[in-house]
Write an enzyme that holds these catalytic residues in place. Structure first.
Site, PDB file in Angstrom:
ATOM      1  N   TYR A  98       0.852  -1.191   0.000  1.00  0.00           N
ATOM      2  CA  TYR A  98       0.000   0.000   0.000  1.00  0.00           C
ATOM      3  C   TYR A  98       0.887   1.241   0.000  1.00  0.00           C
ATOM      4  CZ  TYR A  98      -4.559   2.132   0.217  1.00  0.00           C
ATOM      5  OH  TYR A  98      -5.690   2.839  -0.094  1.00  0.00           O
ATOM      6  N   ARG A 151      -9.757  10.570  -7.668  1.00  0.00           N
ATOM      7  CA  ARG A 151      -8.930  11.274  -6.694  1.00  0.00           C
ATOM      8  C   ARG A 151      -8.083  10.256  -5.942  1.00  0.00           C
ATOM      9  NH1 ARG A 151      -9.474  12.507  -0.834  1.00  0.00           N
ATOM     10  NH2 ARG A 151      -8.257  10.645  -1.157  1.00  0.00           N
ATOM     11  N   LYS A 169      -5.882  -2.153  -0.794  1.00  0.00           N
ATOM     12  CA  LYS A 169      -6.655  -2.001   0.444  1.00  0.00           C
ATOM     13  C   LYS A 169      -7.214  -3.341   0.904  1.00  0.00           C
ATOM     14  CE  LYS A 169      -7.224   1.307   2.281  1.00  0.00           C
ATOM     15  NZ  LYS A 169      -8.166   2.414   2.304  1.00  0.00           N
ATOM     16  N   GLU A 240     -14.015   4.376  -2.190  1.00  0.00           N
ATOM     17  CA  GLU A 240     -12.602   4.693  -1.980  1.00  0.00           C
ATOM     18  C   GLU A 240     -12.110   5.682  -3.040  1.00  0.00           C
ATOM     19  OE1 GLU A 240      -8.851   4.267  -0.053  1.00  0.00           O
ATOM     20  OE2 GLU A 240     -10.733   3.310   0.498  1.00  0.00           O
ATOM     21  N   ASP A 241     -11.519   6.782  -2.584  1.00  0.00           N
ATOM     22  CA  ASP A 241     -10.854   7.762  -3.456  1.00  0.00           C
ATOM     23  C   ASP A 241     -11.776   8.327  -4.537  1.00  0.00           C
ATOM     24  OD1 ASP A 241      -8.625   7.528  -1.946  1.00  0.00           O
ATOM     25  OD2 ASP A 241      -7.396   6.513  -3.420  1.00  0.00           O
ATOM     26  N   ASP A 264     -12.316   7.613   3.042  1.00  0.00           N
ATOM     27  CA  ASP A 264     -11.649   8.909   3.164  1.00  0.00           C
ATOM     28  C   ASP A 264     -12.402   9.835   4.109  1.00  0.00           C
ATOM     29  OD1 ASP A 264      -9.588   8.489   0.946  1.00  0.00           O
ATOM     30  OD2 ASP A 264     -11.449   8.131  -0.118  1.00  0.00           O
TER      31      ASP A 264
END
Length: 391
Positions: A98, A151, A169, A240-241, A264
């Site tokens: 990661y 992102r 993850k 996620e993101d 996040d």
């Protein structure tokens, strides 16, 4: 190690399945029963020998990205070996699997791609997402980590290259929390990218189009959520993101309908606020008496800020009093109501009446916070001068 009795695979097909492959560790009896005799070197290896062999290969590489590539090779050929290595040497390989190495892996994803892993849903699949979900070999899935790649970490819009994040993850879910890897599913929603460098990259593996948005985007996400919930009714979906322009809306839309969360916004927040509670116990103070200044004003920052405000309210403040004790500093300076450029809805609750500040040091001098929290991709921003001013 996965029980070999759970599969009907034999021979080469067994050796090519990462869930059941044990490679040279198959016993003499298993080699006879499963049609493996002659397809492996004659000597049976122990699991420890396999781990030592793989680690020896990885240790010959100096660059983290090369270590990552070898590790992912094992991830996609022999999961038992991959996770045994990761668990035994977690301190050494966590930064490879990661952050920070996964960021570089995402940047180079289309150039180092060797194995397809997880589920890819593109805007061209509208109307047939259930068919895609039906193609997934997992009988049951407990957790999905999904991104649209807009992102990724502090790297921005990486499109389909962002798939490295859900994969990494979920590897942590298994290595650190013992989640069965056969019940995890990484997903990338490819709706295009606004990254011109990727659009002009001849090896880029995603859709070569600008990102779709609005009703078309929402409809694709809804079709995806409906499809996975239909096949796996108890699945938890981790967003996620996602960019701020979608992250809060998706969470608001689905949080009361399906088991889901945004890592996040909520995951990072829970860890930070837990740390602040520990600090309050050590200082014998209360969180409601603190003044908090954030460096960064993205989804992570605003997610943490809202949870801190919730905690302050529980300690007796009104919501307005709590929000007034929390300030944000972004790329344009201190987030104030006097700013001429429009603020995003996520930032508006924290816009302050304080005088504008162009540097973080100026903001510290103006606000006089009791705590500063860095949630920005700008490394080294907590300078010696900033820390001396805090002290």
């Amino acid at each position: 190690m996965t029980d070999i009795k759970d599969t009907t695979l034999r021979g080469v097909n067994l050796l090519r399945n990462p869930w059941f492959n044990k490679s040279s560790a198959f016993t003499e009896k298993e080699r006879d029963e499963l049609g493996l005799r002659g397809l492996l070197p004659p000597r049976v290896s122990t699991f420890d020998e396999q781990v030592t062999r793989l680690k020896g290969i990885i240790d010959t590489y100096e660059k983290p990205i090369n270590k990552y590539i070898v590790l992912e090779g094992a991830h996609n050929s022999d999961e038992c070996l991959y996770f045994e290595l990761l668990v035994r040497y977690i301190d050494q390989f966590l930064p490879i699997v990661y952050t920070p190495t996964v960021g570089q892996a995402c940047l180079q994803y289309s150039h180092i791609f060797r194995y397809a892993r997880g589920l890819y849903v593109s805007s061209e699949d509208k109307g047939r997402v259930r068919q895609l979900v039906a193609n997934v070999p997992h009988k049951d899935v407990d957790i999905i980590v999904v991104t649209d790649g807009q992102r990724i970490l502090g790297l921005g819009d990486l499109g389909v290259n962002g798939m490295g994040i859900p994969v990494g993850k979920l590897a942590l879910y298994t290595a650190c929390a013992g989640v069965n890897p056969q019940k995890t599913l990484p997903v990338c929603i490819d709706v295009g990218t606004n990254n011109e460098e990727l659009l002009n990259d001849p090896l880029y593996m995603g859709l070569r189009q600008k990102r779709i948005t609005g009703p078309e985007y929402d409809a694709l996400i809804a079709e995806f959520v409906d499809a996975v919930r239909e096949r796996w009714p108890n699945v938890v979906i981790q967003f996620e993101d996602f960019h701020n322009s979608h992250a809060y809306d998706l969470l608001d839309q689905y949080k009361d309908k399906v088991p889901c969360f945004n890592d996040d916004i909520q995951g990072t927040a829970s860890v930070v606020v837990t740390g602040m509670f520990s600090a309050m116990r050590a200082l014998k103070q209360q969180l409601k008496d603190q003044k908090v200044l954030f460096l960064g004003a993205g989804s992570a920052a605003t997610g943490i800020a809202h949870l801190i405000a919730d905690a302050m309210v529980e300690e007796g403040l009104t919501r307005e009093e709590a929000l007034a004790r929390i300030k944000l500093f972004d790329s344009k300076g201190l987030v104030t109501k006097k700013r001429t450029a429009p603020l995003t809805p996520a930032k508006m609750p924290f816009a302050t009446e304080d005088a504008p500040a162009e540097t973080f040091l100026e903001a510290i001098r103006e606000i006089k916070p009791t705590a500063i929290i860095g949630v920005s991709a700008q490394g080294g921003a907590f300078t010696k001068e900033c820390l001396e001013e805090m002290a």
